[in-house]
Scaffold this active site. Structure first.
Site, PDB file in Angstrom:
ATOM      1  N   LYS A  30      30.775 -80.374 -49.011  1.00 11.15           N
ATOM      2  CA  LYS A  30      30.422 -79.576 -48.126  1.00 11.15           C
ATOM      3  C   LYS A  30      30.951 -79.991 -46.545  1.00 11.15           C
ATOM      4  O   LYS A  30      31.227 -81.008 -46.259  1.00 11.15           O
ATOM      5  CB  LYS A  30      28.909 -79.619 -48.126  1.00 11.15           C
ATOM      6  N   ASP A  46      30.350 -77.971 -56.031  1.00 13.18           N
ATOM      7  CA  ASP A  46      29.196 -77.561 -55.357  1.00 13.18           C
ATOM      8  C   ASP A  46      28.339 -76.190 -56.041  1.00 13.18           C
ATOM      9  O   ASP A  46      26.990 -76.132 -55.395  1.00 13.18           O
ATOM     10  CB  ASP A  46      29.602 -77.222 -53.960  1.00 13.18           C
ATOM     11  N   ARG A  78      23.043 -74.926 -61.016  1.00 13.75           N
ATOM     12  CA  ARG A  78      22.939 -74.204 -62.434  1.00 13.75           C
ATOM     13  C   ARG A  78      23.432 -75.029 -63.672  1.00 13.75           C
ATOM     14  O   ARG A  78      23.182 -74.662 -64.830  1.00 13.75           O
ATOM     15  CB  ARG A  78      24.011 -72.855 -62.349  1.00 13.75           C
TER      16      ARG A  78
END
Length: 503
Positions: free
Chosen positions: A280, A350, A354
C-alpha cells in the site's frame, strides 16, 4: 459508570442535576413544565429572554432553580418536537452526557426518555440512551503515560420513566444496553491497539482468557502449521509472509440445546495489512491496524452474548493473520489451493481478506450451521459506494438478509443490501486457476462478496463489509465498535424468536 431507572416528579428529585428538554421555538417538555410550575415560571422567564431557542444540541445549565431539590437543571435543545428521530435522539443524549462530564455533575436524573421518538418505544429509548452515553464516555488511553481523567467525572445517570409500571421494561433495556456497550468497548479497545501489541497470538490469548472466565465458552486455536497440513492454502498464502504466525481462533458458546444448529460469526482478523508484495502507499498506512475490525466485532459480540446468557448456540471464528512483505510472502500471480479444493490465482496480495475468510468459511461447514455471517473490513469500494455511515450487506438468503437489515435499524447500526447477481461472477475468471482473487475496479465490493459466495454453497450466508464503518479517520481517529450493536440485536431477535416458539 452506573445506570438506573426511576419514576418521579422532576421538581422533587434530589440530584446534582436534572435534565429536561426544550423544543423549538422555546417550548418546554412536560418535565420542564413541571419544574417551571414549581419554580413560579422561572424557566419560562429564561426562555422569553432568548437564552436558549431549543435548537438540537443547545444546552443551558441553570443553578439553584427556585423550589426544586436539585443543584442544577440542564436545559437541552431537541429541535422541533414532531421531528425528533432516532439519530437525533442519540446525538442529544451524547451532548447531554458530554456536558455533564465537563461541568462536574457527578450524578444526574435525565427525563429525555419520556420524549416521543418516531416509531420507538420506551425500552428502545432507555437502551439507546445508555448506549449513547457509554459511547460518549469512551476513552482509549491504555498506552498513554499520563491519563486525561476528568476531575469530577459523571458516575451515575438515572433515566426517569413515566410510571412505576415502566420500571421493569427500563431495567431490561439497561441490561441489554450494558451488554452491547461492553461488547462495543471490547471491540474498540482491540481495534485501537497497534499491530506490535495486537497480533494473531495476542488475539488467541484473549480468546483463551474468555473461555477460562466463562464456562459456556470453549476456545480452540489452530495454528499456521496445522492450517497448512489441513490444506488451507489461501489462508497460509496471507500469513506466511509474516514472522507472526497466523491463527484460526474458534470460540464455541453453548447457550442453547444440544443439537441446535449454531449461528456462526466469522471475522476477518488482519492485525496489520501492508498489502503484502502489492504494498500500500505509506500515507495513512497506520490505519491498517484497524483491518481486524471484523474480528474485533466478533469478540465484542461474543462478550455481549456471554453477558446476556442468550439461550442459543453461537460459534465465533476469527481468521487472524498479518499481511507482510518478505522473502516468504506470496507473489502476485501465485496460484494456491483453498481448503475447499478450489484454486485461486492471486492477482493482488492486498486482496487478502477474502483469502483468509474463504478457508475459514469452509472450515465452519463441520458445524452444520444454521446461518453463517462473515464480518470484514474488506473493500475500499464499499466506502466509495456507501460512505462511512452504512455497512454493506450481501447474502445468498433473503430471510437472513432481511433479519440483519431489521436488526441494524433497531440497533441504530444500519446496513444496506447490495446485489451479488451471477453476472458479476464473470469478473473473477482466471486463465490459470478456478478463479482470481480480484474482480477489477467496477463493483469491487460486490465481486469480493461474489468470491466469498463460492465458499458458502452449503449454508445460508451473509457478508457484512464494514470498511467504511469500523473506524474513523482524522481528528476523531479510532475504532467505532461496529457492527457489534447490529450483530447483538440480531442474536437477541433470534433468541426471542426461539423463546416464543418454545412457549
Amino acid at each position: 459508570m452506573e445506570f438506573d431507572v426511576k419514576s418521579g416528579s422532576p421538581a422533587k428529585q434530589r440530584s446534582a442535576c436534572i435534565v429536561v428538554a426544550v423544543f423549538e421555538p422555546r417550548k418546554l417538555s412536560a418535565a420542564g413544565e413541571e419544574i417551571d410550575a414549581a419554580s413560579a415560571g422561572y424557566l419560562a422567564s429564561i426562555l422569553r429572554r432568548g437564552d436558549i431557542e431549543g435548537k438540537p444540541g443547545q444546552t443551558l445549565m441553570l443553578h439553584s432553580v427556585p423550589n426544586t431539590l436539585c443543584d442544577r437543571v440542564l436545559l437541552v435543545g431537541c429541535g422541533k418536537e414532531r421531528e425528533l428521530n432516532e439519530s437525533q435522539y442519540r446525538r442529544i443524549i451524547s451532548k447531554v452526557v458530554a456536558t455533564l462530564q465537563e461541568t462536574g455533575s457527578m450524578e444526574a436524573v435525565c427525563f429525555l426518555p419520556e420524549l416521543n421518538v418516531k416509531n420507538r418505544d420506551l425500552r428502545w429509548k432507555v437502551r439507546h440512551a445508555v448506549e449513547a452515553a457509554s459511547e460518549t464516555l469512551y476513552n482509549f488511553d491504555q498506552l498513554k503515560s499520563k491519563k486525561d481523567a476528568a476531575r469530577r467525572p459523571l458516575r451515575k445517570l438515572v433515566f426517569n420513566v413515566p410510571a412505576r409500571s415502566d420500571l421493569a421494561e427500563g431495567e431490561k433495556a439497561i441490561a441489554e444496553a450494558l451488554a452491547v456497550a461492553e461488547g462495543v468497548k471490547f471491540a474498540r479497545d482491540l481495534t485501537n491497539l497497534p499491530g506490535n501489541i495486537c497480533h494473531p497470538t495476542y488475539l488467541a490469548e484473549r480468546a483463551q482468557e474468555m473461555a477460562k472466565a466463562n464456562k459456556p465458552l470453549k476456545t480452540t486455536i489452530i495454528d499456521e502449521t496445522e492450517l497448512k497440513k489441513m490444506g488451507a492454502g489461501a489462508f497460509v498464502a496471507v500469513s506466511q509472509g509474516s514472522d507472526q504466525p497466523g491463527k484460526l481462533i474458534v470460540m464455541e458458546y453453548s447457550g442453547g440445546k444440544n443439537g441446535d444448529a449454531p449461528i456462526v460469526l466469522v471475522g476477518k482478523g488482519i492485525t496489520f495489512d501492508t498489502g503484502g508484495i502489492s504494498i500500500k502507499p505509506s500515507d495513512g498506512m497506520d490505519e491498517m491496524k484497524f483491518d481486524m475490525g471484523g474480528a474485533a466485532s466478533v469478540f465484542g459480540t461474543m462478550t455481549a452474548v456471554l453477558k446476556l446468557a442468550l439461550p442459543i448456540n453461537v460459534i465465533a471464528v476469527v481468521a487472524a493473520a498479518e499481511n507482510m512483505p518478505s522473502g516468504k510472502a506470496t507473489r502476485p500471480g501465485d496460484v494456491v489451493t483453498t481448503l475447499s479444493g478450489q484454486t485461486v490465482e492471486i492477482l493482488n496480495t492486498d486482496a487478502e481478506g477474502r483469502l483468509v475468510l474463504c478457508d475459514a468459511m469452509t472450515y465452519v461447514e463441520r458445524f452444520d450451521p444454521d446461518v453463517v455471517i462473515d464480518i470484514a473490513t474488506l473493500t475500499g469500494a464499499c466506502v466509495i459506494a456507501l460512505g462511512h455511515h452504512t455497512s454493506g450487506l450481501m447474502s445468498n438468503h433473503n430471510p437472513l438478509a432481511n433479519d440483519l437489515l431489521e436488526a441494524g435499524e433497531t440497533a441504530g447500526d444500519r446496513a444496506w443490501r447490495l446485489p451479488i447477481y451471477d453476472e458479476y461472477q464473470e469478473q473473477l475468471d482466471s486463465n490459470f486457476a478456478d478463479m482470481s482473487n480480484l474482480g477489477g475496479r467496477p463493483a469491487g465490493a460486490i465481486t469480493a462478496a461474489c468470491f466469498l459466495s463460492r465458499f458458502a454453497k452449503k449454508f445460508h450466508w451473509a457478508h457484512l463489509d464494514i470498511a467504511g464503518t469500523a473506524w474513523k479517520s482524522g481528528k476523531a481517529k479510532g475504532a467505532t465498535g461496529r457492527p457489534v450493536p447490529l450483530l447483538t440485536q440480531y442474536l437477541l431477535d433470534r433468541a426471542g424468536s426461539k423463546k416464543r416458539k418454545s412457549a
